[in-house]
Design an enzyme around this catalytic site. Structure first.
Site, PDB file in Angstrom:
ATOM      1  CE  LYS A 144      34.453 -26.723  -6.488  1.00  0.00           C
ATOM      2  NZ  LYS A 144      34.041 -28.108  -6.185  1.00  0.00           N
ATOM      3  CG  HIS A 190      36.279 -20.151  -2.781  1.00  0.00           C
ATOM      4  ND1 HIS A 190      37.533 -20.717  -2.793  1.00  0.00           N
ATOM      5  CD2 HIS A 190      35.598 -20.780  -1.785  1.00  0.00           C
ATOM      6  CE1 HIS A 190      37.609 -21.644  -1.856  1.00  0.00           C
ATOM      7  NE2 HIS A 190      36.458 -21.700  -1.233  1.00  0.00           N
TER       8      HIS A 190
END
Length: 506
Positions: free
Chosen positions: A203, A261
């Protein structure tokens, strides 16, 4: 340029990217090509790369799955996927160029006959497409199929070009299984050939965290325990398990999100400046953070499971009411923890992290809250008083960075209130933000492993998770303990309240 190749884009930035970032000729083999990941993420990403001419001219894709399907049916299904899920305008010439190099093989992953068929198709593509024996294998398959595929690929790997393997999470179920999988990899591949993917690292805003810290002289000097009061990292989802009960019952929130994550975001936030931005330099610094993480005690970890509630105005079932979930399931859908990084920079500075399903809204943020000014001699206007300065990295859904600071209210007197200064990616750059899989696929084709996790990173992450899971076995919490559409169990708020702090709500 042949008639079937996509037309060259006129954007000079993209032309520059093409010159610098075009990979070698290769074939991308996707195991698990009938799954949602291929349809929703991989092919839309490949199309976007093709549109920008970032793929090599000599390129092909082979889909492999158990479902019976012809080459043309596979092409048509992926075309519909790109039209439905792609971020770019659909152009027939771009798609035709990509589709010309697409093949499909229906086989069981452990079937030797299927492996022979795949080898024959790859040889044929080398001859027809000029892909020079270079291979990227994407394992978008259940965890129990990975070892078999690694063995088959390793035994039959091409001797003419390079080989790279992308492995989707979860990488193992615990430390022991992750170590066993790493040992299996070492029998056939070097670490440089393995790309363990965590899409969060692709991202733009996660990568911008590194730019924010290391390219701006105003932030790095205060990025430490002397100026930072605490850090909050939130990975919140408003959705439930979306039909993934078989996987989620085995994984839970701690293995699905926390192990990968969340801990990766902690490592990127807390890491020291690397000597350069090569893959090993960046990953070396992340590993140091993971090794320095102090295992939290039972009082510093909260788990939860959602019950019935309302999300965005719609009533939704509790976790135990989801299809495929046991009515007495003890699987957690929420985890919060207070972590410490035991090193010079961050000693005694808490990192509060949380991740959960069916929360109030979808949000991933990293908030750096700075220490308060020692004695502000001002009249305060805010209902909550003058809040401390906070730097927030918004990772999704509204990508950007915001800074909260005090400003004088216009008029007489010296009255202050907290205001926000915001940077948003979309309006600033006036271009679509690339999907994470675009960056990660391209990096793998280029052989750049910077945004992929290394074996020692994975093992350090599992070591922490195993320690937490071990003390969970000693008690049986009262589930469900938070309603869908809220921000989690009351114990999570209490975790912060004990320290005189509270979770951010925006």
């Amino acid at each position: 340029m042949t008639a079937t190749e996509p037309k060259q884009q006129e954007n000079p930035l993209l032309e520059g990217l093409q010159l610098v970032r075009t990979p070698d000729p290769c074939v991308l083999v996707i195991f698990g090509a009938s799954g949602d990941l291929t349809r929703r993420k991989l092919f839309p990403a490949l199309y976007s790369l093709a549109l920008r001419r970032l793929l090599p001219e000599k390129f092909a894709v082979v889909g492999v799955a158990r479902s019976e399907e012809s080459d043309d049916e596979f092409r048509e299904r992926m075309k519909e996927a790109v039209q439905e899920f792609g971020r770019d305008e659909f152009k027939e010439d771009v798609w035709n160029w990509l589709a010309d190099g697409m093949r499909y093989i229906a086989t069981d992953f452990a079937d030797e006959g299927g492996e022979d068929h795949l080898a024959a198709v790859l040889t044929e593509l080398d001859r027809e497409r000029g892909t020079a024996g270079n291979r990227v294998y994407y394992l978008a398959v259940p965890p129990d199929a990975i070892s078999t595929l690694l063995h088959e690929i390793g035994e039959r790997r091409s001797t003419e070009g390079w080989t790279r393997v992308i492995i989707e999470k979860p990488f193992g179920h615990d430390l022991t299984s992750a170590q066993e999988l790493n040992e299996e990899i070492k029998r056939h591949f070097s670490e440089q050939e393995i790309f363990r993917i965590d899409h969060y690292l692709g991202k733009e805003t996660v990568q911008n965290l590194l730019a924010l810290r290391f390219a701006n002289g105003i932030f790095e000097p205060i990025w430490n325990r002397q100026f930072v009061d605490h850090v909050q990292i939130t990975v919140a989802e408003s959705i439930g398990i979306e039909g993934r009960s078989a996987f989620y019952e085995q994984a839970g929130a701690i293995r699905d999100v926390f192990q990968n994550h969340l801990l990766q975001l902690v490592a990127l936030t807390a890491m020291e400046p690397p000597i350069d931005f090569t893959a090993d330099s960046v990953r070396n610094e992340k590993v140091k953070v993971l090794r320095a993480l102090h295992t939290p005690g039972p009082k510093h970890v909260v788990r939860g499971q959602y019950g019935r509630g309302f999300v965005e105005g719609d009533e939704v079932p509790g976790y135990r009411e989801e299809e495929g979930v046991a009515p007495d399931s003890m699987t957690e859908t929420y985890v919060a923890a207070k972590l410490y990084v035991d090193n010079w920079r961050w000693a005694d500075t808490p990192f509060y992290v949380r991740a959960g399903k069916r929360l109030a809204r979808r949000e991933t943020t990293i908030a750096i809250e700075f220490k308060r000014a020692p004695h502000p001699p001002f009249e305060i206007v805010d209902d909550e008083g003058l809040r401390p300065n906070v730097l927030v990295c918004h990772i999704q859904p509204d990508e950007g960075v915001s800074l909260e600071f005090a400003a004088k209210v216009p008029g007489q007197g010296m009255m202050l209130r907290t205001v926000h200064m915001d940077f948003l990616y979309g309006p600033t750059f006036r271009m679509g933000i690339p999907e994470a899989y675009e960056r990660l696929l391209l990096d793998c084709l280029l052989g750049d492993a910077t945004l992929f996790t290394r074996s020692d990173e994975v093992e350090e992450q599992w070591s922490l998770v195993d320690a937490i899971v071990a003390f969970w076995k000693r008690d049986r919490p009262s589930f469900p303990n938070y309603a869908a559409g809220t921000w989690g169990p009351a114990a999570s708020d209490e975790l912060m309240k004990r320290d005189g702090r509270k979770w951010r709500r925006r």
